[in-house]
Design a protein around this motif. Structure first.
Motif, PDB file in Angstrom:
ATOM      1  N   MET A   1       7.089  11.059  -1.443  1.00 42.01           N
ATOM      2  CA  MET A   1       6.597   9.763  -1.023  1.00 42.01           C
ATOM      3  C   MET A   1       6.130   9.875   0.427  1.00 42.01           C
ATOM      4  SD  MET A   1       8.525   6.056  -1.051  1.00 42.01           S
ATOM      5  CE  MET A   1      10.085   6.632  -0.488  1.00 42.01           C
ATOM      6  N   LYS A   2       4.924   9.398   0.695  1.00 39.31           N
ATOM      7  CA  LYS A   2       4.332   9.442   2.031  1.00 39.31           C
ATOM      8  C   LYS A   2       4.034   8.009   2.471  1.00 39.31           C
ATOM      9  CE  LYS A   2       2.148  11.809   5.316  1.00 39.31           C
ATOM     10  NZ  LYS A   2       2.748  12.715   6.211  1.00 39.31           N
ATOM     11  N   TYR A   3       4.598   7.616   3.633  1.00 40.71           N
ATOM     12  CA  TYR A   3       4.370   6.268   4.146  1.00 40.71           C
ATOM     13  C   TYR A   3       2.985   6.145   4.762  1.00 40.71           C
ATOM     14  CZ  TYR A   3       9.092   4.689   3.235  1.00 40.71           C
ATOM     15  OH  TYR A   3      10.245   4.307   2.620  1.00 40.71           O
ATOM     16  N   LEU A   4       2.452   4.914   4.749  1.00 44.81           N
ATOM     17  CA  LEU A   4       1.109   4.612   5.239  1.00 44.81           C
ATOM     18  C   LEU A   4       1.169   3.553   6.337  1.00 44.81           C
ATOM     19  CD1 LEU A   4      -0.590   4.222   1.728  1.00 44.81           C
ATOM     20  CD2 LEU A   4      -0.716   6.221   3.231  1.00 44.81           C
ATOM     21  N   ASP A   5       0.167   3.531   7.176  1.00 42.57           N
ATOM     22  CA  ASP A   5      -0.016   2.477   8.177  1.00 42.57           C
ATOM     23  C   ASP A   5      -1.180   1.610   7.703  1.00 42.57           C
ATOM     24  OD1 ASP A   5       2.003   3.481   9.796  1.00 42.57           O
ATOM     25  OD2 ASP A   5       0.633   4.773  10.906  1.00 42.57           O
ATOM     26  N   VAL A   6      -0.859   0.570   6.951  1.00 44.22           N
ATOM     27  CA  VAL A   6      -1.883  -0.281   6.342  1.00 44.22           C
ATOM     28  C   VAL A   6      -1.912  -1.630   7.059  1.00 44.22           C
ATOM     29  CG1 VAL A   6      -2.682  -1.376   4.214  1.00 44.22           C
ATOM     30  CG2 VAL A   6      -1.495   0.824   4.105  1.00 44.22           C
ATOM     31  N   PRO A   7      -3.030  -1.961   7.724  1.00 46.72           N
ATOM     32  CA  PRO A   7      -3.152  -3.296   8.324  1.00 46.72           C
ATOM     33  C   PRO A   7      -3.119  -4.365   7.234  1.00 46.72           C
ATOM     34  CG  PRO A   7      -4.937  -1.862   9.059  1.00 46.72           C
ATOM     35  CD  PRO A   7      -4.206  -1.150   7.962  1.00 46.72           C
ATOM     36  N   SER A   8      -2.631  -5.549   7.572  1.00 43.01           N
ATOM     37  CA  SER A   8      -2.473  -6.607   6.565  1.00 43.01           C
ATOM     38  C   SER A   8      -3.793  -6.961   5.874  1.00 43.01           C
ATOM     39  CB  SER A   8      -1.847  -7.850   7.193  1.00 43.01           C
ATOM     40  OG  SER A   8      -2.648  -8.318   8.255  1.00 43.01           O
ATOM     41  N   ASN A   9      -4.914  -6.872   6.588  1.00 45.58           N
ATOM     42  CA  ASN A   9      -6.193  -7.220   5.971  1.00 45.58           C
ATOM     43  C   ASN A   9      -6.720  -6.124   5.040  1.00 45.58           C
ATOM     44  OD1 ASN A   9      -6.781  -5.493   8.119  1.00 45.58           O
ATOM     45  ND2 ASN A   9      -8.784  -6.411   8.484  1.00 45.58           N
ATOM     46  N   GLU A  10      -6.012  -4.991   4.906  1.00 46.94           N
ATOM     47  CA  GLU A  10      -6.446  -3.903   4.031  1.00 46.94           C
ATOM     48  C   GLU A  10      -5.432  -3.602   2.931  1.00 46.94           C
ATOM     49  OE1 GLU A  10      -7.511  -0.555   6.485  1.00 46.94           O
ATOM     50  OE2 GLU A  10      -8.831  -1.784   7.733  1.00 46.94           O
ATOM     51  N   GLU A  11      -4.416  -4.457   2.796  1.00 49.38           N
ATOM     52  CA  GLU A  11      -3.362  -4.214   1.811  1.00 49.38           C
ATOM     53  C   GLU A  11      -3.893  -4.211   0.380  1.00 49.38           C
ATOM     54  OE1 GLU A  11      -0.449  -7.173   2.809  1.00 49.38           O
ATOM     55  OE2 GLU A  11       0.428  -5.905   4.382  1.00 49.38           O
ATOM     56  N   ASP A  12      -4.830  -5.118   0.074  1.00 49.66           N
ATOM     57  CA  ASP A  12      -5.382  -5.160  -1.286  1.00 49.66           C
ATOM     58  C   ASP A  12      -6.106  -3.861  -1.637  1.00 49.66           C
ATOM     59  OD1 ASP A  12      -4.371  -7.681  -1.738  1.00 49.66           O
ATOM     60  OD2 ASP A  12      -6.239  -8.722  -1.230  1.00 49.66           O
ATOM     61  N   ALA A  13      -6.846  -3.309  -0.680  1.00 48.51           N
ATOM     62  CA  ALA A  13      -7.573  -2.051  -0.920  1.00 48.51           C
ATOM     63  C   ALA A  13      -6.591  -0.908  -1.180  1.00 48.51           C
ATOM     64  CB  ALA A  13      -8.481  -1.724   0.263  1.00 48.51           C
ATOM     65  N   ALA A  14      -5.506  -0.842  -0.393  1.00 52.25           N
ATOM     66  CA  ALA A  14      -4.498   0.204  -0.596  1.00 52.25           C
ATOM     67  C   ALA A  14      -3.827   0.045  -1.956  1.00 52.25           C
ATOM     68  CB  ALA A  14      -3.468   0.161   0.529  1.00 52.25           C
ATOM     69  N   LYS A  15      -3.539  -1.189  -2.314  1.00 58.26           N
ATOM     70  CA  LYS A  15      -2.895  -1.468  -3.603  1.00 58.26           C
ATOM     71  C   LYS A  15      -3.794  -1.056  -4.768  1.00 58.26           C
ATOM     72  CE  LYS A  15      -0.536  -5.213  -6.020  1.00 58.26           C
ATOM     73  NZ  LYS A  15      -0.139  -6.626  -5.939  1.00 58.26           N
ATOM     74  N   GLU A  16      -5.105  -1.323  -4.638  1.00 59.99           N
ATOM     75  CA  GLU A  16      -6.056  -0.931  -5.691  1.00 59.99           C
ATOM     76  C   GLU A  16      -6.087   0.575  -5.906  1.00 59.99           C
ATOM     77  OE1 GLU A  16      -9.999  -2.554  -5.263  1.00 59.99           O
ATOM     78  OE2 GLU A  16      -9.197  -4.556  -4.848  1.00 59.99           O
ATOM     79  N   LEU A  17      -5.856   1.333  -4.835  1.00 56.55           N
ATOM     80  CA  LEU A  17      -5.837   2.795  -4.960  1.00 56.55           C
ATOM     81  C   LEU A  17      -4.512   3.318  -5.514  1.00 56.55           C
ATOM     82  CD1 LEU A  17      -7.634   3.801  -1.640  1.00 56.55           C
ATOM     83  CD2 LEU A  17      -8.519   4.027  -3.978  1.00 56.55           C
ATOM     84  N   GLY A  18      -3.506   2.426  -5.614  1.00 55.73           N
ATOM     85  CA  GLY A  18      -2.223   2.829  -6.184  1.00 55.73           C
ATOM     86  C   GLY A  18      -1.063   2.832  -5.214  1.00 55.73           C
ATOM     87  N   ALA A  19      -1.289   2.437  -3.972  1.00 54.14           N
ATOM     88  CA  ALA A  19      -0.187   2.376  -3.005  1.00 54.14           C
ATOM     89  C   ALA A  19       0.836   1.336  -3.461  1.00 54.14           C
ATOM     90  CB  ALA A  19      -0.709   2.023  -1.615  1.00 54.14           C
ATOM     91  N   LYS A  20       2.079   1.579  -3.126  1.00 55.05           N
ATOM     92  CA  LYS A  20       3.177   0.655  -3.454  1.00 55.05           C
ATOM     93  C   LYS A  20       3.814   0.181  -2.156  1.00 55.05           C
ATOM     94  CE  LYS A  20       2.825   1.435  -7.882  1.00 55.05           C
ATOM     95  NZ  LYS A  20       2.123   0.504  -8.704  1.00 55.05           N
ATOM     96  N   PHE A  21       4.462  -0.978  -2.244  1.00 54.95           N
ATOM     97  CA  PHE A  21       5.118  -1.553  -1.066  1.00 54.95           C
ATOM     98  C   PHE A  21       6.618  -1.347  -1.179  1.00 54.95           C
ATOM     99  CE2 PHE A  21       6.813  -4.997   1.571  1.00 54.95           C
ATOM    100  CZ  PHE A  21       6.103  -4.759   2.740  1.00 54.95           C
ATOM    101  N   ASP A  22       7.221  -0.798  -0.111  1.00 54.79           N
ATOM    102  CA  ASP A  22       8.670  -0.589  -0.037  1.00 54.79           C
ATOM    103  C   ASP A  22       9.252  -1.733   0.795  1.00 54.79           C
ATOM    104  OD1 ASP A  22      11.269   0.220   0.348  1.00 54.79           O
ATOM    105  OD2 ASP A  22      10.765   2.085   1.383  1.00 54.79           O
ATOM    106  N   ALA A  23       9.896  -2.680   0.112  1.00 54.06           N
ATOM    107  CA  ALA A  23      10.419  -3.871   0.790  1.00 54.06           C
ATOM    108  C   ALA A  23      11.538  -3.514   1.777  1.00 54.06           C
ATOM    109  CB  ALA A  23      10.925  -4.877  -0.235  1.00 54.06           C
ATOM    110  N   ASP A  24      12.292  -2.456   1.514  1.00 55.92           N
ATOM    111  CA  ASP A  24      13.387  -2.070   2.418  1.00 55.92           C
ATOM    112  C   ASP A  24      12.868  -1.641   3.787  1.00 55.92           C
ATOM    113  OD1 ASP A  24      15.272  -2.620   0.474  1.00 55.92           O
ATOM    114  OD2 ASP A  24      15.311  -0.547  -0.267  1.00 55.92           O
ATOM    115  N   SER A  25      11.771  -0.875   3.797  1.00 54.84           N
ATOM    116  CA  SER A  25      11.220  -0.398   5.073  1.00 54.84           C
ATOM    117  C   SER A  25      10.045  -1.268   5.543  1.00 54.84           C
ATOM    118  CB  SER A  25      10.761   1.050   4.954  1.00 54.84           C
ATOM    119  OG  SER A  25       9.655   1.133   4.083  1.00 54.84           O
ATOM    120  N   ASN A  26       9.629  -2.207   4.680  1.00 58.90           N
ATOM    121  CA  ASN A  26       8.507  -3.093   4.992  1.00 58.90           C
ATOM    122  C   ASN A  26       7.219  -2.293   5.249  1.00 58.90           C
ATOM    123  OD1 ASN A  26       7.500  -5.703   5.186  1.00 58.90           O
ATOM    124  ND2 ASN A  26       7.666  -5.702   7.419  1.00 58.90           N
ATOM    125  N   ARG A  27       7.010  -1.224   4.431  1.00 54.83           N
ATOM    126  CA  ARG A  27       5.839  -0.357   4.600  1.00 54.83           C
ATOM    127  C   ARG A  27       5.249   0.005   3.243  1.00 54.83           C
ATOM    128  NH1 ARG A  27       6.690   4.508   8.567  1.00 54.83           N
ATOM    129  NH2 ARG A  27       4.435   4.442   8.450  1.00 54.83           N
TER     130      ARG A  27
END
Length: 188
Positions: free
Chosen positions: A1-27
Motif C-alpha cells: 500500500m502506497k499513500y498519496l497526497d491528494v488535494p480535496s479538489n482531485e479526490e474524485d479523479a484519484a477514486k476513479e483510478l482506483g485509489a482508496k481512502f484510509d479513514a484511520d490515517s485520513n489519507r
C-alpha cells in the motif's frame, strides 16, 4: 500500500483510478495490485535537500509566453542548502536559488502564501507532479521553472540582454532547517 497526497479538489479523479481512502490515517492510498505509475501526480515527492535559514523570497520579473506582458515571479532562496544525497552543504555569498520546489513546511508555506499568492502549488506537466509554480499576474498562465531558472534570459538566469528586473530578496524565515524536494543553483 502506497499513500498519496491528494488535494480535496482531485479526490474524485484519484477514486476513479482506483485509489482508496484510509479513514484511520485520513489519507488516500493505492491498493495492493494497482500500478502506482497511474498515480504519479499524487505520489509524495522524496526530500532531497535541506534549506538552511535565513530563507528568502527572491523576486524578479519575466515576460509571459501567453499574453506577452511582464509579470512578477518568485522563487525561494536560502543561505545554504544541504544536499541529502551527497551529504554536502553548499553555501556562498548570494542565496542559493531553489526551483521545482515541493515542500511540506507550514511556516514556509504560510510565508509564501502571504507575500506571493501567485507562486503556489500547481501541476507541472513537465515533471508530472505538484510543485510551487509562478502564474502570470495578467492572464494566469503557468510560468514553469525550467525557463525561469535554466534558460539564459529567464528571470532567475538574468543576462545583460534581458534585464527585466534585478533580483530582489526578502527574508521570510529567519532561523531553522527545512527539508524539501527541489533543484538548486547560485544566481549569476
Amino acid at each position: 500500500m502506497k499513500y498519496l497526497d491528494v488535494p480535496s479538489n482531485e479526490e474524485d479523479a484519484a477514486k476513479e483510478l482506483g485509489a482508496k481512502f484510509d479513514a484511520d490515517s485520513n489519507r488516500w492510498f493505492v491498493p495492493d495490485g494497482l500500478c502506482t505509475s497511474d498515480f504519479n501526480l499524487w505520489l509524495p515527492v522524496e526530500p532531497n535537500i535541506q534549506l538552511v535559514a535565513p530563507i528568502f523570497l527572491v523576486t524578479s520579473a519575466n515576460r509571459c509566453y501567453s499574453c506577452n506582458e511582464i509579470s512578477v515571479v518568485h522563487c525561494l532562496g536560502s543561505k545554504a542548502v544541504f544536499d541529502l544525497d551527497d551529504q554536502e552543504e553548499i553555501e556562498g555569498e548570494n542565496p542559493v536559488l531553489i526551483s521545482n520546489l515541493s515542500i511540506d513546511e507550514p511556516e514556509i508555506e504560510r510565508a509564501i502564501s502571504e507575500v506571493a499568492p501567485l507562486y503556489n502549488v500547481d501541476l507541472s506537466k513537465t515533471q508530472g507532479q505538484q510543485v510551487y509554480m509562478n502564474h502570470c499576474e495578467k492572464c494566469g498562465a503557468k510560468l514553469g521553472d525550467f525557463f525561469l531558472h535554466s534558460e539564459p534570459g529567464g528571470a532567475f538566469f538574468p543576462t545583460d540582454e534581458h534585464p527585466e528586473m534585478p533580483l530582489q530578496k526578502k527574508v521570510i524565515v529567519e532561523a531553522g532547517r527545512f527539508t524539501c524536494s527541489g533543484s538548486y543553483r547560485y544566481p549569476l
